[in-house]
Design a protein around this motif. Structure first.
Motif, PDB file in Angstrom:
ATOM      1  N   THR A 236     -11.892 -15.814 -30.298  1.00  0.00           N
ATOM      2  CA  THR A 236     -12.678 -14.696 -30.856  1.00  0.00           C
ATOM      3  C   THR A 236     -12.362 -14.451 -32.332  1.00  0.00           C
ATOM      4  O   THR A 236     -12.880 -13.507 -32.931  1.00  0.00           O
ATOM      5  CB  THR A 236     -12.419 -13.389 -30.072  1.00  0.00           C
ATOM      6  OG1 THR A 236     -11.018 -13.112 -30.110  1.00  0.00           O
ATOM      7  CG2 THR A 236     -12.879 -13.504 -28.637  1.00  0.00           C
ATOM      8  N   SER A 237     -11.517 -15.292 -32.892  1.00  0.00           N
ATOM      9  CA  SER A 237     -11.141 -15.145 -34.303  1.00  0.00           C
ATOM     10  C   SER A 237     -12.329 -15.422 -35.220  1.00  0.00           C
ATOM     11  O   SER A 237     -13.170 -16.281 -34.922  1.00  0.00           O
ATOM     12  CB  SER A 237     -10.011 -16.126 -34.622  1.00  0.00           C
ATOM     13  OG  SER A 237      -9.993 -16.440 -35.993  1.00  0.00           O
ATOM     14  N   VAL A 238     -12.374 -14.729 -36.337  1.00  0.00           N
ATOM     15  CA  VAL A 238     -13.370 -15.016 -37.367  1.00  0.00           C
ATOM     16  C   VAL A 238     -12.746 -15.915 -38.429  1.00  0.00           C
ATOM     17  O   VAL A 238     -13.171 -17.041 -38.653  1.00  0.00           O
ATOM     18  CB  VAL A 238     -13.881 -13.709 -38.021  1.00  0.00           C
ATOM     19  CG1 VAL A 238     -14.850 -14.025 -39.153  1.00  0.00           C
ATOM     20  CG2 VAL A 238     -14.551 -12.841 -36.961  1.00  0.00           C
TER      21      VAL A 238
ATOM     22  N   VAL B 293      -2.069 -15.689 -44.364  1.00  0.00           N
ATOM     23  CA  VAL B 293      -2.154 -14.468 -43.561  1.00  0.00           C
ATOM     24  C   VAL B 293      -3.512 -13.791 -43.773  1.00  0.00           C
ATOM     25  O   VAL B 293      -4.002 -13.720 -44.906  1.00  0.00           O
ATOM     26  CB  VAL B 293      -1.033 -13.484 -43.989  1.00  0.00           C
ATOM     27  CG1 VAL B 293      -1.079 -12.219 -43.157  1.00  0.00           C
ATOM     28  CG2 VAL B 293       0.340 -14.147 -43.874  1.00  0.00           C
ATOM     29  N   SER B 294      -4.082 -13.303 -42.680  1.00  0.00           N
ATOM     30  CA  SER B 294      -5.294 -12.482 -42.797  1.00  0.00           C
ATOM     31  C   SER B 294      -4.961 -11.059 -42.382  1.00  0.00           C
ATOM     32  O   SER B 294      -4.094 -10.837 -41.536  1.00  0.00           O
ATOM     33  CB  SER B 294      -6.406 -13.048 -41.897  1.00  0.00           C
ATOM     34  OG  SER B 294      -6.018 -12.987 -40.535  1.00  0.00           O
ATOM     35  N   THR B 295      -5.653 -10.112 -42.994  1.00  0.00           N
ATOM     36  CA  THR B 295      -5.413  -8.704 -42.648  1.00  0.00           C
ATOM     37  C   THR B 295      -6.737  -8.015 -42.316  1.00  0.00           C
ATOM     38  O   THR B 295      -7.791  -8.408 -42.817  1.00  0.00           O
ATOM     39  CB  THR B 295      -4.759  -7.921 -43.815  1.00  0.00           C
ATOM     40  OG1 THR B 295      -5.768  -7.606 -44.790  1.00  0.00           O
ATOM     41  CG2 THR B 295      -3.635  -8.694 -44.460  1.00  0.00           C
TER      42      THR B 295
ATOM     43  N   LYS C  47      -5.276  -1.065 -49.988  1.00  0.00           N
ATOM     44  CA  LYS C  47      -4.444  -0.252 -49.089  1.00  0.00           C
ATOM     45  C   LYS C  47      -2.998  -0.729 -49.062  1.00  0.00           C
ATOM     46  O   LYS C  47      -2.102  -0.010 -48.618  1.00  0.00           O
ATOM     47  CB  LYS C  47      -5.028  -0.265 -47.683  1.00  0.00           C
ATOM     48  CG  LYS C  47      -6.367   0.466 -47.621  1.00  0.00           C
ATOM     49  CD  LYS C  47      -6.859   0.688 -46.216  1.00  0.00           C
ATOM     50  CE  LYS C  47      -8.117   1.544 -46.262  1.00  0.00           C
ATOM     51  NZ  LYS C  47      -8.877   1.478 -45.013  1.00  0.00           N
ATOM     52  N   TYR C  48      -2.793  -2.002 -49.523  1.00  0.00           N
ATOM     53  CA  TYR C  48      -1.439  -2.570 -49.501  1.00  0.00           C
ATOM     54  C   TYR C  48      -0.748  -2.408 -50.852  1.00  0.00           C
ATOM     55  O   TYR C  48      -0.510  -3.365 -51.575  1.00  0.00           O
ATOM     56  CB  TYR C  48      -1.500  -4.048 -49.082  1.00  0.00           C
ATOM     57  CG  TYR C  48      -1.707  -4.196 -47.602  1.00  0.00           C
ATOM     58  CD1 TYR C  48      -0.661  -3.963 -46.711  1.00  0.00           C
ATOM     59  CD2 TYR C  48      -2.938  -4.524 -47.077  1.00  0.00           C
ATOM     60  CE1 TYR C  48      -0.846  -4.072 -45.338  1.00  0.00           C
ATOM     61  CE2 TYR C  48      -3.135  -4.626 -45.702  1.00  0.00           C
ATOM     62  CZ  TYR C  48      -2.081  -4.392 -44.849  1.00  0.00           C
ATOM     63  OH  TYR C  48      -2.261  -4.482 -43.484  1.00  0.00           O
ATOM     64  N   GLN C  49      -0.477  -1.166 -51.192  1.00  0.00           N
ATOM     65  CA  GLN C  49       0.250  -0.877 -52.434  1.00  0.00           C
ATOM     66  C   GLN C  49       0.789   0.550 -52.337  1.00  0.00           C
ATOM     67  O   GLN C  49       0.327   1.343 -51.504  1.00  0.00           O
ATOM     68  CB  GLN C  49      -0.669  -1.002 -53.650  1.00  0.00           C
ATOM     69  CG  GLN C  49      -1.870  -0.077 -53.602  1.00  0.00           C
ATOM     70  CD  GLN C  49      -2.812  -0.279 -54.768  1.00  0.00           C
ATOM     71  OE1 GLN C  49      -2.355  -0.536 -55.876  1.00  0.00           O
ATOM     72  NE2 GLN C  49      -4.103  -0.150 -54.544  1.00  0.00           N
TER      73      GLN C  49
HETATM   74  C1  FMN Z   1      -2.415  -6.083 -32.283  1.00  0.00           C
HETATM   75  C2  FMN Z   1      -3.041  -6.050 -33.653  1.00  0.00           C
HETATM   76  C3  FMN Z   1      -2.326  -5.570 -34.724  1.00  0.00           C
HETATM   77  C4  FMN Z   1      -2.886  -5.548 -36.002  1.00  0.00           C
HETATM   78  N1  FMN Z   1      -2.135  -5.096 -37.041  1.00  0.00           N
HETATM   79  C5  FMN Z   1      -2.666  -5.096 -38.283  1.00  0.00           C
HETATM   80  C6  FMN Z   1      -1.898  -4.642 -39.392  1.00  0.00           C
HETATM   81  O1  FMN Z   1      -0.725  -4.268 -39.272  1.00  0.00           O
HETATM   82  N2  FMN Z   1      -2.485  -4.631 -40.619  1.00  0.00           N
HETATM   83  C7  FMN Z   1      -3.789  -5.058 -40.812  1.00  0.00           C
HETATM   84  O2  FMN Z   1      -4.249  -5.032 -41.963  1.00  0.00           O
HETATM   85  N3  FMN Z   1      -4.523  -5.521 -39.782  1.00  0.00           N
HETATM   86  C8  FMN Z   1      -3.996  -5.552 -38.528  1.00  0.00           C
HETATM   87  N4  FMN Z   1      -4.726  -6.041 -37.482  1.00  0.00           N
HETATM   88  C9  FMN Z   1      -6.045  -6.639 -37.769  1.00  0.00           C
HETATM   89  C10 FMN Z   1      -5.916  -8.174 -37.857  1.00  0.00           C
HETATM   90  O3  FMN Z   1      -4.984  -8.561 -38.835  1.00  0.00           O
HETATM   91  C11 FMN Z   1      -7.276  -8.790 -38.163  1.00  0.00           C
HETATM   92  O4  FMN Z   1      -8.146  -8.433 -37.129  1.00  0.00           O
HETATM   93  C12 FMN Z   1      -7.164 -10.297 -38.312  1.00  0.00           C
HETATM   94  O5  FMN Z   1      -6.466 -10.634 -39.481  1.00  0.00           O
HETATM   95  C13 FMN Z   1      -8.531 -10.923 -38.340  1.00  0.00           C
HETATM   96  O6  FMN Z   1      -8.377 -12.336 -38.278  1.00  0.00           O
HETATM   97  P1  FMN Z   1      -9.196 -13.196 -37.198  1.00  0.00           P
HETATM   98  O7  FMN Z   1     -10.655 -13.080 -37.552  1.00  0.00           O
HETATM   99  O8  FMN Z   1      -8.698 -14.591 -37.373  1.00  0.00           O
HETATM  100  O9  FMN Z   1      -8.890 -12.632 -35.836  1.00  0.00           O
HETATM  101  C14 FMN Z   1      -4.207  -6.046 -36.200  1.00  0.00           C
HETATM  102  C15 FMN Z   1      -4.929  -6.517 -35.107  1.00  0.00           C
HETATM  103  C16 FMN Z   1      -4.374  -6.521 -33.846  1.00  0.00           C
HETATM  104  C17 FMN Z   1      -5.193  -7.065 -32.692  1.00  0.00           C
END
Ligand code: FMN
Length: 175
Positions: free
Chosen positions: A14-16, A105-107, A113-115
């Motif tokens: 389900t990752s993007v 890393v993806s967020t 928001k990260y500052q």
């Molecule tokens: C359990 C969990 C914890 C997460 N914690 C964070 C976080 O600490 N900071 C953030 O920016 N996003 C957080 N996310 C969002 C994920 O980082 C984001 O959905 C992911 O990078 C998307 O990548 P993908 O499309 O490969 O799934 C979290 C998501 C989940 C499911």
């Protein structure tokens, strides 16, 4: 240069963005991609196999979505089990010395928001320090991470561009 990418996502289906990165990285001969949750659905990591693989590569990349300001748990387990005394650290533990470590890393949250003053308060550089400290301890060179912020706001073009940029970052970064 041979690159090993350990892609660690518990729901790659389900990752993007991480899925798009894996698909792009797999097109490049210099890069070997291993999806840890697919390799170890039961999370029973084969330590000797992982160590032997690491020994064959010059640059190792940990790729993951940020989960609670860190990695998904299988990467922590991998670190706990694979980086053994006498192999990764200790007076005889030099297997990874001189190799390079990079994070991809993806967020979910956007960059601003990260500052300090942002809702996440800290930069990714600060939050990822445990990986940097680990890299230092095991004698690896820690390269600048590749970070893709705000996946939930990204469109298909942004994702496709990020996959190309990550590939370039992995193949063309130098310490
Ligand atoms: C359990 C969990 C914890 C997460 N914690 C964070 C976080 O600490 N900071 C953030 O920016 N996003 C957080 N996310 C969002 C994920 O980082 C984001 O959905 C992911 O990078 C998307 O990548 P993908 O499309 O490969 O799934 C979290 C998501 C989940 C499911």
């Amino acid at each position: 240069m041979k690159v090993l990418v350990l892609a660690v996502h518990p729901h790659m289906e389900t990752s993007v963005v991480n899925k798009a990165w894996v698909e792009e990285l797999k097109k490049h001969d210099q890069i070997t991609v291993r999806e840890l949750y697919k390799e170890y659905p039961d999370e029973a990591i084969d330590v000797v196999k992982e160590q032997q693989l690491c020994e064959q590569y010059d640059r190792i990349v940990f790729q993951f979505p940020l989960y609670w300001y860190s990695s998904p748990p299988l990467l922590k387990k991998w670190l706990d089990l694979v980086l053994t005394y006498g192999w990764a650290y200790g007076s005889e533990g030099k297997a990874l010395h001189g190799k390079e470590l990079m994070l991809a890393v993806s967020t979910g949250s956007e960059a601003e928001k990260y500052q300090a003053g942002g809702s996440n308060h800290y930069s990714l550089s600060e939050l990822l320090k445990p990986f940097q400290a680990t890299s230092n301890l095991i004698g690896m060179t820690y390269l600048p991470p590749y970070v893709f912020y705000g996946v939930k706001y990204a469109n298909a073009d942004d994702i496709a561009i990020s996959a190309k940029r990550l590939t370039d970052h992995i193949l063309n970064s130098f310490s």
